[in-house]
Design a protein around this motif. Structure first.
Motif, PDB file in Angstrom:
ATOM      1  N   TYR A 164      -6.409   0.422   9.309  1.00 43.97           N
ATOM      2  CA  TYR A 164      -6.898   2.011   9.003  1.00 43.97           C
ATOM      3  C   TYR A 164      -8.098   2.094   9.861  1.00 43.97           C
ATOM      4  O   TYR A 164      -8.855   3.151   9.573  1.00 43.97           O
ATOM      5  N   LEU A 203      -6.930   8.480   1.151  1.00 40.65           N
ATOM      6  CA  LEU A 203      -7.167   7.136   0.985  1.00 40.65           C
ATOM      7  C   LEU A 203      -8.739   6.997   1.124  1.00 40.65           C
ATOM      8  O   LEU A 203      -9.446   7.379   2.183  1.00 40.65           O
ATOM      9  N   VAL A 211      -1.967  12.063   0.008  1.00 42.97           N
ATOM     10  CA  VAL A 211      -2.579  11.236  -0.540  1.00 42.97           C
ATOM     11  C   VAL A 211      -3.891  10.953   0.310  1.00 42.97           C
ATOM     12  O   VAL A 211      -3.744  10.490   1.339  1.00 42.97           O
ATOM     13  N   THR A 248       2.301   1.814  -3.381  1.00 46.91           N
ATOM     14  CA  THR A 248       1.355   2.347  -4.588  1.00 46.91           C
ATOM     15  C   THR A 248       0.752   3.934  -4.036  1.00 46.91           C
ATOM     16  O   THR A 248       0.611   4.410  -5.002  1.00 46.91           O
ATOM     17  N   ALA A 249       0.692   4.000  -2.740  1.00 51.02           N
ATOM     18  CA  ALA A 249       0.415   5.344  -2.574  1.00 51.02           C
ATOM     19  C   ALA A 249       1.401   6.410  -2.896  1.00 51.02           C
ATOM     20  O   ALA A 249       1.226   7.420  -3.395  1.00 51.02           O
ATOM     21  N   ARG A 250       2.747   5.982  -2.667  1.00 53.35           N
ATOM     22  CA  ARG A 250       3.752   6.931  -3.162  1.00 53.35           C
ATOM     23  C   ARG A 250       3.772   7.085  -4.655  1.00 53.35           C
ATOM     24  O   ARG A 250       3.962   8.437  -5.114  1.00 53.35           O
ATOM     25  N   VAL A 297       1.290   6.844  -6.534  1.00 50.45           N
ATOM     26  CA  VAL A 297      -0.354   7.735  -6.852  1.00 50.45           C
ATOM     27  C   VAL A 297       0.116   9.311  -6.373  1.00 50.45           C
ATOM     28  O   VAL A 297      -0.123  10.121  -7.189  1.00 50.45           O
ATOM     29  N   ALA A 298       1.019   9.604  -5.348  1.00 52.00           N
ATOM     30  CA  ALA A 298       1.262  10.922  -4.919  1.00 52.00           C
ATOM     31  C   ALA A 298       2.192  11.621  -5.938  1.00 52.00           C
ATOM     32  O   ALA A 298       1.981  12.822  -6.201  1.00 52.00           O
ATOM     33  N   LEU A 350      -6.137   7.444  -3.474  1.00 55.06           N
ATOM     34  CA  LEU A 350      -5.838   5.796  -4.074  1.00 55.06           C
ATOM     35  C   LEU A 350      -7.237   5.336  -2.880  1.00 55.06           C
ATOM     36  O   LEU A 350      -7.296   5.547  -1.958  1.00 55.06           O
ATOM     37  N   LEU A 393       1.006  -1.150   0.052  1.00 48.92           N
ATOM     38  CA  LEU A 393      -0.122   0.041  -0.054  1.00 48.92           C
ATOM     39  C   LEU A 393       0.997   1.501   0.020  1.00 48.92           C
ATOM     40  O   LEU A 393       0.709   2.212  -0.924  1.00 48.92           O
ATOM     41  N   LEU A 394       1.923   1.478   0.936  1.00 53.64           N
ATOM     42  CA  LEU A 394       2.896   2.538   0.858  1.00 53.64           C
ATOM     43  C   LEU A 394       3.528   2.847  -0.635  1.00 53.64           C
ATOM     44  O   LEU A 394       3.425   3.975  -0.895  1.00 53.64           O
TER      45      LEU A 394
END
Length: 125
Positions: free
Chosen positions: A118, A18, A16, A5-7, A9-10, A48, A2-3
Motif C-alpha cells: 500500500y 484503511l 472500507v 478482515t476488510a470484508r 469490517v465492511a 480498518l 487483510l482482504l
C-alpha cells in the motif's frame, strides 16, 4: 488475510478506509488516527487500522517532537511479531479511548508486506 478482515469490517458497506498506524508517529498519536476514524465513520465508512513498523522508533529515527500526546514509555524497532502485536495492542487501546468505541486493528507482519503493497510511507493514511 487483510482482504478477509476488510470484508468483515465492511459488513454491508462497499467501502472500507484503511489507516496505517504507528504509536511513535506524533501526528497519528496527536490527532490523525482518531480524526480519520471519526470522519470516515461519520460518512458511514468503516475503518480498518493496520499497525506497521514504527515511524519514529527511539533506537533508529526518534522524532524531535512528541506532539500533544507524549509517550509514557520508549518505543523501539520491533524485533519480532510478538513485539509488534504488543505495540498494536497499545495502539488499539489508545485509539479506542480516543474515539470512544472499539476499533479493529491488525498487525502487519515482520516482512512489512502490507506497508510495501500500500506504499504507506511517509503518509500512513
Amino acid at each position: 488475510r487483510l482482504l478477509s478482515t476488510a470484508r468483515a469490517v465492511a459488513g454491508s458497506s462497499s467501502l472500507v478506509a484503511l489507516s496505517f498506524d504507528s504509536l511513535s508517529c506524533p501526528v497519528w498519536r496527536g490527532f490523525a488516527g482518531a480524526e480519520l476514524h471519526r470522519i470516515a465513520r461519520s460518512f458511514g465508512v468503516p475503518v480498518l487500522h493496520v499497525y506497521m513498523a514504527e515511524a519514529h522508533p527511539d533506537d533508529a529515527f526518534p522524532s524531535p517532537m512528541q506532539g500533544p500526546v507524549a509517550l509514557a514509555s520508549e518505543l523501539r524497532r520491533h524485533r519480532d511479531l510478538e513485539e509488534r502485536k504488543a505495540a498494536a495492542g497499545r495502539a488499539q487501546a489508545f485509539l479506542t479511548h480516543k474515539v470512544g468505541r472499539p476499533v479493529v486493528l491488525v498487525a502487519d507482519g515482520m516482512g512489512d508486506a502490507l506497508e510495501e503493497a500500500y506504499e504507506a510511507r511517509p503518509f500512513r493514511m
